[in-house]
Design a protein around this motif. Structure first.
Motif, PDB file in Angstrom:
ATOM      1  N   LEU A  77       0.839  -1.204   0.000  1.00 55.05           N
ATOM      2  CA  LEU A  77       0.000   0.000   0.000  1.00 55.05           C
ATOM      3  C   LEU A  77       0.871   1.249   0.000  1.00 55.05           C
ATOM      4  CD1 LEU A  77      -2.345  -1.982   0.537  1.00 55.05           C
ATOM      5  CD2 LEU A  77      -3.246  -0.321   2.192  1.00 55.05           C
ATOM      6  N   ALA A  78       1.921   1.242   0.816  1.00 54.85           N
ATOM      7  CA  ALA A  78       2.809   2.402   0.890  1.00 54.85           C
ATOM      8  C   ALA A  78       3.501   2.643  -0.447  1.00 54.85           C
ATOM      9  CB  ALA A  78       3.838   2.197   1.992  1.00 54.85           C
ATOM     10  N   ALA A  79       3.911   1.566  -1.125  1.00 50.96           N
ATOM     11  CA  ALA A  79       4.586   1.701  -2.412  1.00 50.96           C
ATOM     12  C   ALA A  79       3.677   2.312  -3.470  1.00 50.96           C
ATOM     13  CB  ALA A  79       5.089   0.340  -2.884  1.00 50.96           C
ATOM     14  N   ALA A  80       2.367   2.077  -3.328  1.00 49.22           N
ATOM     15  CA  ALA A  80       1.399   2.626  -4.275  1.00 49.22           C
ATOM     16  C   ALA A  80       0.834   3.961  -3.824  1.00 49.22           C
ATOM     17  CB  ALA A  80       0.259   1.631  -4.479  1.00 49.22           C
ATOM     18  N   GLY A  81       1.269   4.445  -2.660  1.00 46.52           N
ATOM     19  CA  GLY A  81       0.761   5.711  -2.145  1.00 46.52           C
ATOM     20  C   GLY A  81      -0.665   5.634  -1.640  1.00 46.52           C
ATOM     21  N   VAL A  82      -1.060   4.448  -1.176  1.00 48.37           N
ATOM     22  CA  VAL A  82      -2.419   4.252  -0.655  1.00 48.37           C
ATOM     23  C   VAL A  82      -2.350   4.185   0.869  1.00 48.37           C
ATOM     24  CG1 VAL A  82      -4.417   2.717  -0.565  1.00 48.37           C
ATOM     25  CG2 VAL A  82      -3.180   3.026  -2.722  1.00 48.37           C
ATOM     26  N   ASP A  83      -3.022   5.115   1.517  1.00 47.32           N
ATOM     27  CA  ASP A  83      -3.097   5.119   2.976  1.00 47.32           C
ATOM     28  C   ASP A  83      -4.129   4.078   3.413  1.00 47.32           C
ATOM     29  OD1 ASP A  83      -3.866   5.766   5.712  1.00 47.32           O
ATOM     30  OD2 ASP A  83      -2.856   7.691   5.412  1.00 47.32           O
ATOM     31  N   PRO A  84      -3.804   3.210   4.386  1.00 50.98           N
ATOM     32  CA  PRO A  84      -4.788   2.213   4.849  1.00 50.98           C
ATOM     33  C   PRO A  84      -6.133   2.812   5.244  1.00 50.98           C
ATOM     34  CG  PRO A  84      -2.638   1.708   5.761  1.00 50.98           C
ATOM     35  CD  PRO A  84      -2.508   3.047   5.076  1.00 50.98           C
ATOM     36  N   ARG A  85      -6.117   4.079   5.654  1.00 55.68           N
ATOM     37  CA  ARG A  85      -7.388   4.713   6.024  1.00 55.68           C
ATOM     38  C   ARG A  85      -8.312   4.886   4.833  1.00 55.68           C
ATOM     39  NH1 ARG A  85      -4.782   9.658   9.337  1.00 55.68           N
ATOM     40  NH2 ARG A  85      -3.415   9.503   7.505  1.00 55.68           N
ATOM     41  N   GLU A  86      -7.755   4.900   3.618  1.00 53.18           N
ATOM     42  CA  GLU A  86      -8.582   5.009   2.414  1.00 53.18           C
ATOM     43  C   GLU A  86      -9.474   3.787   2.227  1.00 53.18           C
ATOM     44  OE1 GLU A  86      -6.807   6.486  -1.276  1.00 53.18           O
ATOM     45  OE2 GLU A  86      -4.944   6.814  -0.160  1.00 53.18           O
ATOM     46  N   LEU A  87      -9.077   2.657   2.797  1.00 50.57           N
ATOM     47  CA  LEU A  87      -9.840   1.424   2.621  1.00 50.57           C
ATOM     48  C   LEU A  87     -11.165   1.441   3.377  1.00 50.57           C
ATOM     49  CD1 LEU A  87      -6.955  -1.209   3.025  1.00 50.57           C
ATOM     50  CD2 LEU A  87      -7.740  -0.086   0.924  1.00 50.57           C
ATOM     51  N   ARG A  88     -11.288   2.341   4.352  1.00 49.48           N
ATOM     52  CA  ARG A  88     -12.472   2.337   5.210  1.00 49.48           C
ATOM     53  C   ARG A  88     -13.767   2.634   4.455  1.00 49.48           C
ATOM     54  NH1 ARG A  88     -10.081   6.252   9.998  1.00 49.48           N
ATOM     55  NH2 ARG A  88      -8.366   4.886  10.693  1.00 49.48           N
ATOM     56  N   ASP A  89     -13.693   3.524   3.465  1.00 48.02           N
ATOM     57  CA  ASP A  89     -14.915   4.012   2.825  1.00 48.02           C
ATOM     58  C   ASP A  89     -15.010   3.652   1.349  1.00 48.02           C
ATOM     59  OD1 ASP A  89     -15.790   5.342   5.229  1.00 48.02           O
ATOM     60  OD2 ASP A  89     -14.277   6.875   4.821  1.00 48.02           O
ATOM     61  N   LEU A  90     -14.300   2.637   0.913  1.00 47.86           N
ATOM     62  CA  LEU A  90     -14.335   2.268  -0.502  1.00 47.86           C
ATOM     63  C   LEU A  90     -15.681   1.661  -0.881  1.00 47.86           C
ATOM     64  CD1 LEU A  90     -10.786   0.735  -1.052  1.00 47.86           C
ATOM     65  CD2 LEU A  90     -11.610   3.027  -1.641  1.00 47.86           C
ATOM     66  N   ARG A  91     -16.086   1.962  -2.109  1.00 50.26           N
ATOM     67  CA  ARG A  91     -17.343   1.447  -2.636  1.00 50.26           C
ATOM     68  C   ARG A  91     -17.112   0.791  -3.981  1.00 50.26           C
ATOM     69  NH1 ARG A  91     -22.053   3.662  -0.354  1.00 50.26           N
ATOM     70  NH2 ARG A  91     -21.639   5.243   1.244  1.00 50.26           N
ATOM     71  N   TRP A  92     -17.730  -0.360  -4.178  1.00 54.23           N
ATOM     72  CA  TRP A  92     -17.739  -0.945  -5.515  1.00 54.23           C
ATOM     73  C   TRP A  92     -19.115  -0.716  -6.127  1.00 54.23           C
ATOM     74  CZ3 TRP A  92     -21.123  -4.634  -7.300  1.00 54.23           C
ATOM     75  CH2 TRP A  92     -21.831  -5.385  -6.346  1.00 54.23           C
ATOM     76  N   SER A  93     -19.149  -0.465  -7.409  1.00 56.90           N
ATOM     77  CA  SER A  93     -20.414  -0.148  -8.061  1.00 56.90           C
ATOM     78  C   SER A  93     -20.309  -0.430  -9.563  1.00 56.90           C
ATOM     79  CB  SER A  93     -20.774   1.328  -7.839  1.00 56.90           C
ATOM     80  OG  SER A  93     -21.905   1.693  -8.600  1.00 56.90           O
ATOM     81  N   PRO A  94     -21.405  -0.845 -10.193  1.00 56.79           N
ATOM     82  CA  PRO A  94     -21.405  -0.991 -11.651  1.00 56.79           C
ATOM     83  C   PRO A  94     -21.335   0.356 -12.358  1.00 56.79           C
ATOM     84  CG  PRO A  94     -23.616  -1.317 -10.785  1.00 56.79           C
ATOM     85  CD  PRO A  94     -22.704  -1.228  -9.602  1.00 56.79           C
ATOM     86  N   ASP A  95     -21.618   1.416 -11.615  1.00 53.02           N
ATOM     87  CA  ASP A  95     -21.534   2.781 -12.136  1.00 53.02           C
ATOM     88  C   ASP A  95     -20.109   3.279 -11.920  1.00 53.02           C
ATOM     89  OD1 ASP A  95     -21.655   5.453 -12.716  1.00 53.02           O
ATOM     90  OD2 ASP A  95     -23.196   5.955 -11.234  1.00 53.02           O
ATOM     91  N   GLY A  96     -19.390   3.460 -13.026  1.00 50.14           N
ATOM     92  CA  GLY A  96     -18.004   3.884 -12.934  1.00 50.14           C
ATOM     93  C   GLY A  96     -17.818   5.169 -12.157  1.00 50.14           C
ATOM     94  N   GLY A  97     -18.797   6.074 -12.216  1.00 49.47           N
ATOM     95  CA  GLY A  97     -18.682   7.337 -11.510  1.00 49.47           C
ATOM     96  C   GLY A  97     -18.786   7.180 -10.002  1.00 49.47           C
ATOM     97  N   ALA A  98     -19.467   6.132  -9.551  1.00 47.56           N
ATOM     98  CA  ALA A  98     -19.653   5.914  -8.121  1.00 47.56           C
ATOM     99  C   ALA A  98     -18.661   4.906  -7.550  1.00 47.56           C
ATOM    100  CB  ALA A  98     -21.080   5.419  -7.856  1.00 47.56           C
ATOM    101  N   ASP A  99     -17.928   4.241  -8.429  1.00 43.83           N
ATOM    102  CA  ASP A  99     -17.019   3.181  -8.005  1.00 43.83           C
ATOM    103  C   ASP A  99     -15.685   3.780  -7.540  1.00 43.83           C
ATOM    104  OD1 ASP A  99     -15.593   0.879  -7.601  1.00 43.83           O
ATOM    105  OD2 ASP A  99     -15.778   0.119  -9.645  1.00 43.83           O
ATOM    106  N   THR A 100     -15.390   3.654  -6.254  1.00 44.10           N
ATOM    107  CA  THR A 100     -14.106   4.137  -5.726  1.00 44.10           C
ATOM    108  C   THR A 100     -13.134   2.995  -5.439  1.00 44.10           C
ATOM    109  OG1 THR A 100     -14.932   4.104  -3.439  1.00 44.10           O
ATOM    110  CG2 THR A 100     -15.206   6.159  -4.686  1.00 44.10           C
ATOM    111  N   PHE A 101     -13.605   1.753  -5.566  1.00 43.34           N
ATOM    112  CA  PHE A 101     -12.759   0.601  -5.274  1.00 43.34           C
ATOM    113  C   PHE A 101     -11.802   0.296  -6.431  1.00 43.34           C
ATOM    114  CE2 PHE A 101     -12.477  -4.218  -4.656  1.00 43.34           C
ATOM    115  CZ  PHE A 101     -11.484  -4.114  -3.701  1.00 43.34           C
TER     116      PHE A 101
END
Length: 419
Positions: free
Chosen positions: A151-175
């Motif tokens: 995660l650190a190598a990709a610049g992803v903070d573990p706290r970002e994982l808390r609110d991720l959403r998957w969605s068929p709508d690309g605009g709403a998909d944050t995962f």
């Protein structure tokens, strides 16, 4: 002494030893002064905890001795089915899918459930208002194990994982955007795969779907099912997860890839926690699974101990079951952090164990706040799972379109239940 004489004497001695061992192992109340019962399980890692619990039971009940029989998971279901049919199964045995045995009169009727158990476990083992197995442990919900270094190598903070959403709508998909960021850090970002409990059921439930309706009919080929499985299959097709050729055979490939530092996010259950804690050579953590259109919904499978209706000692079996289902008897299963006890008051020992090791296990529990999706059940359910599996495998390989595969799998499951 001639060689032939030695051979005859050797064979005779061997027979005496074998017969003696058989008599010793098979001794019962007539020879030992105690009623000997046998408890069958499929996991070696539970034997020590059960032995400690049963030793305490035997000290308070000196007229009963309980021995543990280990049958490996790979052959457990088939052997149990044959042994129950042949009337030679152990007095008590682990079970998850018990309905066929209950309907055939092969299990002891245990009456009403105890209010102290996990309510999901109670629901799983209650049929027609009767309890057919004493809940022993629950898996909790699925969670995401993450590799801190990747995660650190990709610049992803573990706290970002808390609110991720998957969605068929690309605009709403944050995962998916986070998975793309992780793609350059390891071999794979995530483990989308044909994993019934850890992935298929949570995605299906989080899409607003279900495996079965309240009547027990398979209904996963609806719009919600298509949304869930199309999302998963696309992650595999886009290279954001390992190939289905590797993962279709089971969950070990993804688990091993995570342990080898090749997988950034590994969605799985509490049953892998001890292995990851022991074998991961890097810093890791736990996060909630991503939310879907219907929130975060996960399965919470349970394992219980059933009483064999063919036992010669039903009253003694009931006494053992009462102990294993009590707070005092059940807490042993959580003392070493191996599993989550089904008695709610004793789940604290599991949490305390992992807190002492610096691991926050709350994601396994918090994911169930939005609700739980049923893991399926009913007469013929094992046959239904077996019928569905090869069809879903072809779907994850990209050989059959998702809508068609789901329709075929649903039809195959329905036909299997009908016999």
């Amino acid at each position: 002494m001639k060689d032939s004489t030695r051979a005859v004497l050797g064979i005779a001695l061997a027979i005496v030893l074998i017969v003696g061992a058989a008599l010793w192992l098979g001794r019962d109340a007539a020879s030992s002064g105690r009623t000997v019962l046998r408890l069958r399980v499929w996991d070696q890692s539970f034997v020590a905890a059960y032995r400690a619990s049963l030793d305490e039971f035997e000290r308070a009940n000196p007229d009963i001795e309980v021995r543990i029989t280990l049958v490996p998971w790979a052959s457990y279901a088939r052997k149990l089915r044959l042994d129950v049919a042949g009337g030679i199964a152990d007095d008590l045995f682990w079970t998850g899918m018990y309905e066929d045995y209950a309907d055939a009169g092969r299990l002891l009727d245990l009456g009403g459930p105890d209010a102290g158990w996990d309510r999901f476990a109670v629901g799983q083992f209650t049929r027609d208002g009767k309890l057919w197995a004493v809940p022993q442990f629950v898996d909790g919900g699925s969670a995401v194990y993450y590799n801190r270094a990747l995660l650190a190598a990709a610049g992803v903070d573990p706290r970002e994982l808390r609110d991720l959403r998957w969605s068929p709508d690309g605009g709403a998909d944050t995962f998916r955007p986070v998975l793309r960021r992780l793609a350059g850090a390891g071999t794979w970002p995530y483990n989308a795969a044909k994993d019934f409990q850890s992935l298929e059921l949570p995605y299906l439930g989080s899409a607003g779907g279900a495996l079965q309706n309240p009547a027990g009919e398979f209904v996963f080929a609806d719009d919600a099912g298509r949304v869930a499985f199309e999302y998963l299959v696309r992650l595999v097709a886009d290279g954001l997860s390992p190939s289905a050729a590797d993962t279709n055979s089971g969950g070990d490939f993804a688990k091993n890839a995570f342990l080898q530092g090749k997988l950034a996010l590994f969605q799985s259950g509490s049953f892998n926690l001890a292995t990851i804690d022991q074998d991961a050579g890097f810093e890791w953590g736990l996060a909630l699974i991503p939310q879907g259109p219907a929130g975060r919904i996960s399965a919470n499978n349970a394992v219980g101990v059933a009483g064999n209706a063919a036992t010669r000692h039903p009253e003694q079996v009931r006494r053992v079951l009462a102990w294993l289902g009590s707070a005092a008897g059940n807490r042993y299963l959580g003392l070493d952090g191996n599993t989550i006890p089904a008695v709610v008051s004793e789940q604290r020992v599991y949490r305390d164990y992992w807190a002492g090791r610096g691991v926050d296990v709350s994601p396994f529990f918090d994911v169930l706040r939005d609700g739980q999706t049923g893991a399926g059940g009913g007469p013929g359910f094992p046959a239904a799972l077996e019928a569905m599996d090869p069809i879903l495998a072809e779907m994850f390989l990209g050989r059959v379109p998702v809508p068609l595969a789901l329709e075929r799998a649903q039809a195959a499951a329905t036909d299997a239940v009908r016999g």
